[in-house]
Scaffold this motif. Structure first.
Motif, PDB file in Angstrom:
ATOM      1  N   UNK A 145       0.937  -1.207  -0.003  1.00 50.88           N
ATOM      2  CA  UNK A 145      -0.087   0.019   0.014  1.00 50.88           C
ATOM      3  C   UNK A 145       0.869   1.352   0.122  1.00 50.88           C
ATOM      4  N   UNK A 146       1.913   1.379   0.900  1.00 53.16           N
ATOM      5  CA  UNK A 146       2.562   2.554   0.975  1.00 53.16           C
ATOM      6  C   UNK A 146       3.545   2.650  -0.317  1.00 53.16           C
ATOM      7  N   UNK A 147       3.894   1.749  -1.153  1.00 55.54           N
ATOM      8  CA  UNK A 147       4.870   1.821  -2.289  1.00 55.54           C
ATOM      9  C   UNK A 147       3.673   2.359  -3.579  1.00 55.54           C
ATOM     10  N   UNK A 148       2.693   1.936  -3.351  1.00 55.46           N
ATOM     11  CA  UNK A 148       1.435   2.214  -4.424  1.00 55.46           C
ATOM     12  C   UNK A 148       1.108   3.472  -4.244  1.00 55.46           C
ATOM     13  N   UNK A 286      -8.712  -7.947 -13.748  1.00 47.48           N
ATOM     14  CA  UNK A 286      -9.433  -6.709 -12.872  1.00 47.48           C
ATOM     15  C   UNK A 286     -10.925  -7.016 -12.543  1.00 47.48           C
ATOM     16  N   UNK A 287     -11.562  -7.598 -13.699  1.00 46.78           N
ATOM     17  CA  UNK A 287     -13.061  -7.786 -13.413  1.00 46.78           C
ATOM     18  C   UNK A 287     -13.163  -9.387 -12.948  1.00 46.78           C
ATOM     19  N   UNK A 288     -12.312  -9.860 -12.737  1.00 48.16           N
ATOM     20  CA  UNK A 288     -12.389 -11.677 -12.349  1.00 48.16           C
ATOM     21  C   UNK A 288     -10.970 -11.705 -11.344  1.00 48.16           C
ATOM     22  N   UNK A 289     -10.968 -11.025 -10.255  1.00 47.57           N
ATOM     23  CA  UNK A 289      -9.889 -11.138  -9.332  1.00 47.57           C
ATOM     24  C   UNK A 289      -9.581 -12.631  -8.994  1.00 47.57           C
ATOM     25  N   UNK A 290     -10.415 -13.452  -9.173  1.00 49.76           N
ATOM     26  CA  UNK A 290      -9.923 -14.901  -8.829  1.00 49.76           C
ATOM     27  C   UNK A 290      -9.015 -15.704  -9.825  1.00 49.76           C
ATOM     28  N   UNK A 291      -8.631 -14.819 -10.926  1.00 42.43           N
ATOM     29  CA  UNK A 291      -7.774 -15.385 -11.830  1.00 42.43           C
ATOM     30  C   UNK A 291      -6.169 -15.127 -11.452  1.00 42.43           C
ATOM     31  N   UNK A 384       0.486  -8.161  -4.094  1.00 41.76           N
ATOM     32  CA  UNK A 384       0.693  -6.899  -4.977  1.00 41.76           C
ATOM     33  C   UNK A 384      -0.047  -6.671  -6.093  1.00 41.76           C
ATOM     34  N   UNK A 385      -0.216  -7.870  -7.015  1.00 44.18           N
ATOM     35  CA  UNK A 385      -1.073  -7.742  -8.267  1.00 44.18           C
ATOM     36  C   UNK A 385      -2.309  -7.502  -7.866  1.00 44.18           C
ATOM     37  N   UNK A 386      -3.082  -8.212  -7.023  1.00 41.64           N
ATOM     38  CA  UNK A 386      -4.287  -7.808  -6.511  1.00 41.64           C
ATOM     39  C   UNK A 386      -4.683  -6.475  -6.154  1.00 41.64           C
ATOM     40  N   UNK A 387      -3.683  -5.947  -5.409  1.00 47.21           N
ATOM     41  CA  UNK A 387      -3.932  -4.461  -4.993  1.00 47.21           C
ATOM     42  C   UNK A 387      -3.717  -3.524  -6.063  1.00 47.21           C
ATOM     43  N   UNK A 388      -2.750  -3.704  -7.040  1.00 47.67           N
ATOM     44  CA  UNK A 388      -2.468  -2.884  -8.403  1.00 47.67           C
ATOM     45  C   UNK A 388      -3.647  -2.834  -9.136  1.00 47.67           C
ATOM     46  N   UNK A 389      -4.286  -3.926  -9.468  1.00 47.02           N
ATOM     47  CA  UNK A 389      -5.309  -4.169 -10.176  1.00 47.02           C
ATOM     48  C   UNK A 389      -6.579  -3.178  -9.682  1.00 47.02           C
ATOM     49  N   UNK A 390      -6.642  -3.442  -8.266  1.00 46.40           N
ATOM     50  CA  UNK A 390      -7.818  -2.559  -7.796  1.00 46.40           C
ATOM     51  C   UNK A 390      -7.588  -1.070  -8.085  1.00 46.40           C
ATOM     52  N   UNK A 391      -6.537  -0.499  -7.612  1.00 45.80           N
ATOM     53  CA  UNK A 391      -6.207   0.625  -7.395  1.00 45.80           C
ATOM     54  C   UNK A 391      -5.539   1.244  -8.752  1.00 45.80           C
ATOM     55  N   UNK A 392      -5.243   0.753  -9.900  1.00 50.33           N
ATOM     56  CA  UNK A 392      -4.686   1.293 -10.957  1.00 50.33           C
ATOM     57  C   UNK A 392      -5.559   0.628 -12.374  1.00 50.33           C
ATOM     58  N   UNK A 393      -6.727   0.844 -12.327  1.00 51.38           N
ATOM     59  CA  UNK A 393      -7.813   0.047 -13.443  1.00 51.38           C
ATOM     60  C   UNK A 393      -7.249   0.444 -14.541  1.00 51.38           C
TER      61      UNK A 393
END
Length: 424
Positions: A145-148, A286-291, A384-393
């Motif tokens: 979170x801090x780095x993003x 991003x639409x399917x985070x289970x991937x 990291x990937x989950x958070x980036x996908x959410x924060x930077x669509x």
């Protein structure tokens, strides 16, 4: 799979014989058509010459193994030793003598065989526990979170490798191991120097000596002021009579420090590149985070970061896929080629996050030398990937995906830079 099943279990199709089996040794194929492509020669080798004569930069020729089943069996075969005078001798002439290597860095998990390997692995696995890794999960999220946050307000385009991919796993492994993150510039520089293939002998000796001195200094500091970290745990094992020497602890710490941040950093960069290049799978995931977990395993398979394979030495005569190997001959197990074997993976040159068997890749090894930090790496990558996908669509590449510069002269493959842009 038994280590002595290599001939029976891995032979497929007719095997070459006589003069056809012994063509002139060729150097290891290293020229990539693109940032995430393998040299084309591996397709031919897997089909026509799966155990191929390999020219080494120094010494007599050895063998290159390129098929999945053969590589997997060989990784578990006790007749193939991990002991060797230099880790990278199949891509670079040995610059350091065996005596110098023993002085600067004794055997570690990569360069030892049982029973020594068993003893060292037990020492590390006793500290690399699920409890310690699970305790790190909230801290990993905080680090991400801090780095993003910094990425979101920083200049654009940004280099994802510098801003996120490298510092996040560096900070995580620093906390796990007990290495001050304030020293990151020093150990990241030393890591890059030790993994580089274009250093001179004097430069390489200096880097190895500096890394050992740095880690021994940390060990002495931890002995005086222990904490809840892996280095302190190894010292505690030393105090209870398990008897790892300071040099052994320094060698283990070097391996964990380098493998714990350099490999993960490059997988982060490669996964992001693969998702952002056409056809832009970033939006789908991003639409399917289970991937996300599938993306991680498929990146590990498709873009294997240990780009030149693993080196083994035959302890005794053996036969691999119909090819006799003499005692003392060197054998390179090419993990990237094995992970692209069409007999094991359908349409292997296609990046498919929904591939059902992607986790069968060999990127973490197999057998006694299976990577002890695989679960930590997966937790970091998922977070990291989950958070980036959410924060930077709307994250996008700020360069031609076919021209992303990669580490062509380093043991670990990945982007040297990855320019990205987004809407703040």
């Amino acid at each position: 799979m038994s280590g002595h099943q290599t001939e029976e279990s891995t032979t497929r199709g007719p095997q070459p014989s006589g003069a056809e089996r012994a063509p002139r040794p060729q150097s290891l194929p290293v020229e990539r058509p693109g940032p995430v492509d393998l040299p084309e020669e591996f397709r031919r080798l897997r089909t026509e010459l799966p155990v191929a004569p390999l020219a080494f930069p120094d010494g007599p020729p050895g063998w290159l193994v390129t098929r999945y089943d053969d590589v997997r069996a060989a990784l578990a075969d006790p007749r193939l030793s991990s002991r060797r005078p230099h880790l990278n001798s199949h891509v670079r002439a040995s610059l350091i003598t065996p005596d110098e290597m023993a002085t600067l860095r004794p055997s570690d998990l990569l360069t030892s065989d049982p029973p020594e390997h068993t003893r060292l692995r037990r020492l590390v696995s006793g500290q690399f526990t699920a409890r310690r890794i699970n305790q790190l999960a909230p801290r990993i999220q905080d680090i991400v979170d801090r780095h993003l946050d910094v990425l979101a307000v920083g200049p654009r385009p940004a280099d994802l490798m510098t801003a996120v991919s490298l510092p996040v796993p560096s900070l995580v492994i620093s906390e796990l191991l007990g290495v001050p993150f304030t020293d990151r510039d020093r150990y990241q520089r030393l890591t890059a120097e030790l993994l580089s293939l274009d250093r001179t002998r004097d430069q390489l000796l200096a880097s190895k000596a500096e890394m050992k001195a740095y880690l021994l200094h940390l060990i002495h500091a931890k002995r005086a002021e222990p904490a809840d970290d892996l280095l302190s745990g190894l010292l505690q094992a030393q105090a209870t009579g398990t008897a790892p020497t300071d040099d052994e602890i320094a060698a283990l710490a070097q391996l964990i420090l380098i493998a714990g941040h350099e490999t993960t950093a490059n997988v982060i960069g490669l996964a992001t590149l693969l998702l952002l290049r056409p056809p832009r799978l970033w939006d789908t995931v991003r639409r399917r985070p289970e991937l996300v977990d599938g993306v991680i395993e498929e990146t590990l398979r498709y873009a294997t970061v240990l780009q030149f394979g693993l080196l083994r030495v035959a302890r005794e005569p053996l036969t691999l896929a119909g090819q006799p190997i003499a005692a003392g001959e060197r054998v390179v197990l090419h993990l990237p080629s094995a992970n692209r074997d069409p007999v094991r993976f359908t349409d292997p040159d296609h990046f498919a996050p929904q591939r059902p068997d992607a986790a069968k890749h060999l990127s973490f090894g197999h057998g006694p030398h299976h990577c002890i930090g695989d679960q930590l790496a997966r937790i970091e990558l998922h977070t990291l990937l989950t958070t980036m996908l959410h924060r930077f669509p709307d994250l996008k590449l700020a360069t031609d995906p076919d021209r992303v510069p990669t580490h062509t002269h380093r043991v670990i493959h990945g982007p040297a830079r990855l320019p990205v842009d987004f809407t703040p």
